[in-house]
Design an enzyme around this catalytic site. Structure first.
Site, mmCIF file in Angstrom:
data_model
loop_
_atom_site.group_PDB
_atom_site.id
_atom_site.type_symbol
_atom_site.label_atom_id
_atom_site.label_comp_id
_atom_site.label_asym_id
_atom_site.label_seq_id
_atom_site.Cartn_x
_atom_site.Cartn_y
_atom_site.Cartn_z
ATOM 1 C CG ASP A 28 -0.256 -0.219 2.546
ATOM 2 O OD1 ASP A 28 0.968 -0.507 2.576
ATOM 3 O OD2 ASP A 28 -0.921 -0.109 3.596
ATOM 4 C CG ASP A 62 6.334 5.874 6.566
ATOM 5 O OD1 ASP A 62 6.887 6.930 6.253
ATOM 6 O OD2 ASP A 62 5.777 5.717 7.671
#
Ligand code: IMP
Length: 180
Positions: free
Chosen positions: A100, A103
């Site tokens: 998804d 980071d």
């Protein structure tokens, strides 16, 4: 469209759908004739994964891994645990991981290390969002949906403490009391 007062819209559903179609077309071109296994990293990728595989016009298989890197907070712990592993071996497959969001890169770095020891024919990464500014570990990304600002985003599968995964667009979660 349902309003979510604490979520500031960033990428609308139509824009996501158009980009997912482009990614699917690229992957279709790149993996033509190859034995493709698409691996979704749960839970955050489940919406993206479902849309993406339907845009890949090739015979393919899917599998899932579940990992935990965050508790209910919004900061990376750096500790990755495999909660669910793949159902079968991958040494005879071209593996495409579907994330998804990347980071800090700590989760993906761990996964790439772990999966490469299983000697797949190739190991690629497709992430919907790339939060580049937050990177701690450099990780190779073959397909990126959108760059993402260094803010906590939710929707289209992404959660905050388990909530907002069903929001059909991607938005920034505003802190309580924040305006703008
Ligand atoms: P990393 O290890 O810091 O790259 O984080 C990877 C995982 O943290 C992602 O797959 C997400 O599940 C979660 N994550 C990181 N940033 C966000 C965010 O802004 N919103 C929701 N989940 C996030």
């Amino acid at each position: 469209m349902t309003e979510h007062p604490q979520i500031r819209p960033l990428i609308d559903a139509d824009t996501i759908a158009a980009r997912v179609a482009e990614l699917g077309a690229e992957i279709t071109r790149d993996y033509a004739g190859k034995d493709l296994l698409v691996v979704g990293i749960l839970s955050g990728s489940f919406v993206f994964m479902a849309d993406l595989v339907r845009r890949i016009e090739l015979p393919l298989r899917v599998d899932f891994m579940a990992v935990s890197s965050y508790g209910d907070g919004t900061k990376s712990s750096g500790v990755v645990r495999i909660l669910k592993d793949l159902n079968r071996e991958i040494h005879d497959r071209h593996v495409l991981l579907v994330e998804d969001i990347v980071d800090t890169g700590l989760t993906l770095h761990y996964l790439l290390d772990n999966l490469s020891t299983r000697e797949p024919l190739s190991l690629g990464v497709c992430t919907l969002l790339d939060k580049r500014e937050a990177r701690i570990r450099d990780v190779p990304l073959n397909y990126v949906g959108f760059p993402c600002p260094d803010a906590f985003v939710v929707g289209y599968g992404l959660d905050a403490a388990g909530l907002h995964r069903n929001v059909p667009y991607i938005g920034v979660l505003e802190q309580d009391g924040a305006s703008s």
